[in-house]
Scaffold this motif. Structure first.
Motif, PDB file in Angstrom:
ATOM      1  N   ARG A 163       0.865  -1.185   0.000  1.00  0.00           N
ATOM      2  CA  ARG A 163       0.000   0.000   0.000  1.00  0.00           C
ATOM      3  C   ARG A 163       0.896   1.227   0.000  1.00  0.00           C
ATOM      4  O   ARG A 163       1.891   1.272   0.711  1.00  0.00           O
ATOM      5  N   ASP A 164       0.575   2.212  -0.830  1.00  0.00           N
ATOM      6  CA  ASP A 164       1.435   3.391  -0.907  1.00  0.00           C
ATOM      7  C   ASP A 164       0.894   4.507  -0.020  1.00  0.00           C
ATOM      8  O   ASP A 164      -0.144   4.359   0.645  1.00  0.00           O
ATOM      9  N   ALA A 165       1.597   5.641  -0.005  1.00  0.00           N
ATOM     10  CA  ALA A 165       1.260   6.740   0.905  1.00  0.00           C
ATOM     11  C   ALA A 165      -0.068   7.399   0.559  1.00  0.00           C
ATOM     12  O   ALA A 165      -0.666   8.082   1.401  1.00  0.00           O
ATOM     13  N   THR A 166      -0.578   7.190  -0.657  1.00  0.00           N
ATOM     14  CA  THR A 166      -1.885   7.757  -1.024  1.00  0.00           C
ATOM     15  C   THR A 166      -3.034   6.878  -0.538  1.00  0.00           C
ATOM     16  O   THR A 166      -4.201   7.237  -0.707  1.00  0.00           O
ATOM     17  N   GLY A 167      -2.708   5.682  -0.001  1.00  0.00           N
ATOM     18  CA  GLY A 167      -3.752   4.778   0.479  1.00  0.00           C
ATOM     19  C   GLY A 167      -4.211   3.770  -0.553  1.00  0.00           C
ATOM     20  O   GLY A 167      -5.101   2.962  -0.276  1.00  0.00           O
ATOM     21  N   LEU A 168      -3.603   3.789  -1.740  1.00  0.00           N
ATOM     22  CA  LEU A 168      -3.947   2.757  -2.732  1.00  0.00           C
ATOM     23  C   LEU A 168      -3.135   1.501  -2.424  1.00  0.00           C
ATOM     24  O   LEU A 168      -1.923   1.573  -2.197  1.00  0.00           O
ATOM     25  N   GLY A 169      -3.807   0.362  -2.408  1.00  0.00           N
ATOM     26  CA  GLY A 169      -3.136  -0.882  -2.085  1.00  0.00           C
ATOM     27  C   GLY A 169      -3.519  -2.000  -3.025  1.00  0.00           C
ATOM     28  O   GLY A 169      -4.612  -1.991  -3.604  1.00  0.00           O
ATOM     29  N   ILE A 170      -2.598  -2.939  -3.193  1.00  0.00           N
ATOM     30  CA  ILE A 170      -2.894  -4.168  -3.934  1.00  0.00           C
ATOM     31  C   ILE A 170      -2.453  -5.323  -3.054  1.00  0.00           C
ATOM     32  O   ILE A 170      -1.313  -5.360  -2.593  1.00  0.00           O
TER      33      ILE A 170
ATOM     34  N   ALA B   9      -4.243  -1.294 -16.151  1.00  0.00           N
ATOM     35  CA  ALA B   9      -3.251  -1.746 -15.173  1.00  0.00           C
ATOM     36  C   ALA B   9      -3.465  -1.014 -13.863  1.00  0.00           C
ATOM     37  O   ALA B   9      -4.039   0.078 -13.832  1.00  0.00           O
ATOM     38  N   GLU B  10      -3.012  -1.654 -12.799  1.00  0.00           N
ATOM     39  CA  GLU B  10      -3.026  -1.041 -11.460  1.00  0.00           C
ATOM     40  C   GLU B  10      -1.636  -1.225 -10.873  1.00  0.00           C
ATOM     41  O   GLU B  10      -1.050  -2.309 -11.018  1.00  0.00           O
ATOM     42  N   SER B  11      -1.107  -0.201 -10.234  1.00  0.00           N
ATOM     43  CA  SER B  11       0.284  -0.258  -9.813  1.00  0.00           C
ATOM     44  C   SER B  11       0.485   0.485  -8.502  1.00  0.00           C
ATOM     45  O   SER B  11       0.009   1.610  -8.347  1.00  0.00           O
TER      46      SER B  11
ATOM     47  N   THR C 147       9.336   1.036   0.990  1.00  0.00           N
ATOM     48  CA  THR C 147      10.436   0.067   1.088  1.00  0.00           C
ATOM     49  C   THR C 147      10.910  -0.383  -0.291  1.00  0.00           C
ATOM     50  O   THR C 147      11.877  -1.138  -0.399  1.00  0.00           O
ATOM     51  N   GLY C 148      10.198   0.044  -1.348  1.00  0.00           N
ATOM     52  CA  GLY C 148      10.584  -0.350  -2.705  1.00  0.00           C
ATOM     53  C   GLY C 148       9.898  -1.598  -3.211  1.00  0.00           C
ATOM     54  O   GLY C 148      10.157  -2.043  -4.333  1.00  0.00           O
ATOM     55  N   LEU C 149       9.013  -2.188  -2.397  1.00  0.00           N
ATOM     56  CA  LEU C 149       8.240  -3.334  -2.883  1.00  0.00           C
ATOM     57  C   LEU C 149       7.052  -2.821  -3.693  1.00  0.00           C
ATOM     58  O   LEU C 149       6.346  -1.905  -3.255  1.00  0.00           O
ATOM     59  N   GLY C 150       6.859  -3.384  -4.870  1.00  0.00           N
ATOM     60  CA  GLY C 150       5.773  -2.938  -5.731  1.00  0.00           C
ATOM     61  C   GLY C 150       5.001  -4.093  -6.326  1.00  0.00           C
ATOM     62  O   GLY C 150       5.526  -5.202  -6.473  1.00  0.00           O
ATOM     63  N   ILE C 151       3.739  -3.836  -6.622  1.00  0.00           N
ATOM     64  CA  ILE C 151       2.918  -4.795  -7.363  1.00  0.00           C
ATOM     65  C   ILE C 151       2.274  -4.028  -8.508  1.00  0.00           C
ATOM     66  O   ILE C 151       1.637  -2.996  -8.286  1.00  0.00           O
ATOM     67  N   THR C 152       2.476  -4.512  -9.729  1.00  0.00           N
ATOM     68  CA  THR C 152       1.788  -3.974 -10.899  1.00  0.00           C
ATOM     69  C   THR C 152       0.999  -5.116 -11.517  1.00  0.00           C
ATOM     70  O   THR C 152       1.557  -6.176 -11.814  1.00  0.00           O
ATOM     71  N   VAL C 153      -0.300  -4.901 -11.663  1.00  0.00           N
ATOM     72  CA  VAL C 153      -1.155  -5.911 -12.284  1.00  0.00           C
ATOM     73  C   VAL C 153      -1.683  -5.314 -13.577  1.00  0.00           C
ATOM     74  O   VAL C 153      -2.309  -4.257 -13.565  1.00  0.00           O
ATOM     75  N   SER C 154      -1.391  -5.958 -14.694  1.00  0.00           N
ATOM     76  CA  SER C 154      -1.925  -5.480 -15.975  1.00  0.00           C
ATOM     77  C   SER C 154      -2.930  -6.493 -16.496  1.00  0.00           C
ATOM     78  O   SER C 154      -2.885  -7.685 -16.154  1.00  0.00           O
ATOM     79  N   TYR C 155      -3.870  -5.995 -17.306  1.00  0.00           N
ATOM     80  CA  TYR C 155      -4.991  -6.811 -17.782  1.00  0.00           C
ATOM     81  C   TYR C 155      -5.013  -6.779 -19.298  1.00  0.00           C
ATOM     82  O   TYR C 155      -4.786  -5.717 -19.907  1.00  0.00           O
ATOM     83  N   TRP C 156      -5.289  -7.913 -19.899  1.00  0.00           N
ATOM     84  CA  TRP C 156      -5.135  -8.103 -21.335  1.00  0.00           C
ATOM     85  C   TRP C 156      -6.284  -8.946 -21.886  1.00  0.00           C
ATOM     86  O   TRP C 156      -6.806  -9.829 -21.200  1.00  0.00           O
ATOM     87  N   ALA C 157      -6.594  -8.696 -23.155  1.00  0.00           N
ATOM     88  CA  ALA C 157      -7.709  -9.400 -23.788  1.00  0.00           C
ATOM     89  C   ALA C 157      -7.395 -10.857 -24.106  1.00  0.00           C
ATOM     90  O   ALA C 157      -8.321 -11.672 -24.237  1.00  0.00           O
ATOM     91  N   SER C 158      -6.112 -11.178 -24.263  1.00  0.00           N
ATOM     92  CA  SER C 158      -5.760 -12.540 -24.683  1.00  0.00           C
ATOM     93  C   SER C 158      -4.333 -12.871 -24.258  1.00  0.00           C
ATOM     94  O   SER C 158      -3.526 -11.978 -23.972  1.00  0.00           O
ATOM     95  N   GLN C 159      -4.027 -14.127 -24.253  1.00  0.00           N
ATOM     96  CA  GLN C 159      -2.647 -14.584 -24.005  1.00  0.00           C
ATOM     97  C   GLN C 159      -1.726 -14.091 -25.114  1.00  0.00           C
ATOM     98  O   GLN C 159      -0.550 -13.804 -24.879  1.00  0.00           O
ATOM     99  N   GLU C 160      -2.265 -14.007 -26.338  1.00  0.00           N
ATOM    100  CA  GLU C 160      -1.466 -13.555 -27.478  1.00  0.00           C
ATOM    101  C   GLU C 160      -1.032 -12.104 -27.271  1.00  0.00           C
ATOM    102  O   GLU C 160       0.100 -11.720 -27.604  1.00  0.00           O
TER     103      GLU C 160
END
Lengths: 119, 119
Positions: free
Chosen positions: A56-63, B52-54, B59-72
């Motif tokens: 979760r970041d400082a803006t309160g958005l979390g995953i 996408a959501e990011s 601490t430098g830990l991040g999660i980015t989730v992206s969404y796509w129409a197909s595996q291709e």
């Protein structure tokens, strides 16, 4: 900065299941921190729980992404009585908005070439 | 705090596909911020990109989730020449560790009962 490997889930070879929970916190704690810890501890005791990663970041958005052995394990956790109460508090007090996406992880890989044992 | 709905992906009804990228940044920028912006802009122009959501914490830990129409669509984006260069820099300079999980979103729901139009 050495990676804190405890914050990465040690998941098995796919396939397995995942719940992607993206949320925006309200301002103020409202009992969130305590309940969050309780829920993470309780989740980790559920049958079929494989791990979770949470930021979760400082803006309160979390995953928070949790990993599960089966759809049934996810359904049981969603219906867990203590978790149902937490979900109700979440909707009422903790989140201005959230999105939940449930799916199946089909493949996975890691990098750089650092094994967790090396860190 | 009102939710910044622009940070939530507006995905269609499932099924669709997802890439979950969990990463620990190295210290220092090393050109990461510029390239990160470029890659998000470039990704959003790819055929089949759904959003996408990011989030990254202090601490430098991040999660980015992206969404796509197909595996291709995911495979094409992974093989995109500019993205391949960014992936190489990522392994060399930006991340001490990362995990990539690719899967299929099978169901989704949102809450609380706030439509994006109301925010």
């Amino acid at each position: 900065m050495i990676a804190d490997m405890s914050r990465f889930a040690r998941t098995p070879q796919p396939p397995y299941y995942t719940v992607i929970f993206t949320s925006q916190r309200t301002e103020g704690d409202h009992g969130y921190a305590d309940m969050g810890e309780q829920m993470m501890a309780l989740a980790s005791q559920q049958e079929g729980y494989l791990g979770a990663e949470s930021v979760r970041d400082a803006t309160g958005l979390g995953i928070t992404v949790s990993y599960w052995a089966s759809q049934e394990a996810i359904a049981k956790w969603k219906a867990n009585a203590a978790h149902v109460r937490a979900q109700q508090l979440g909707k009422r007090s903790w989140y201005t908005h959230f999105e939940v996406r449930v799916g199946k992880v089909e493949r996975a890989y890691a990098g750089p070439q650092l094994e967790s044992g090396a860190l």
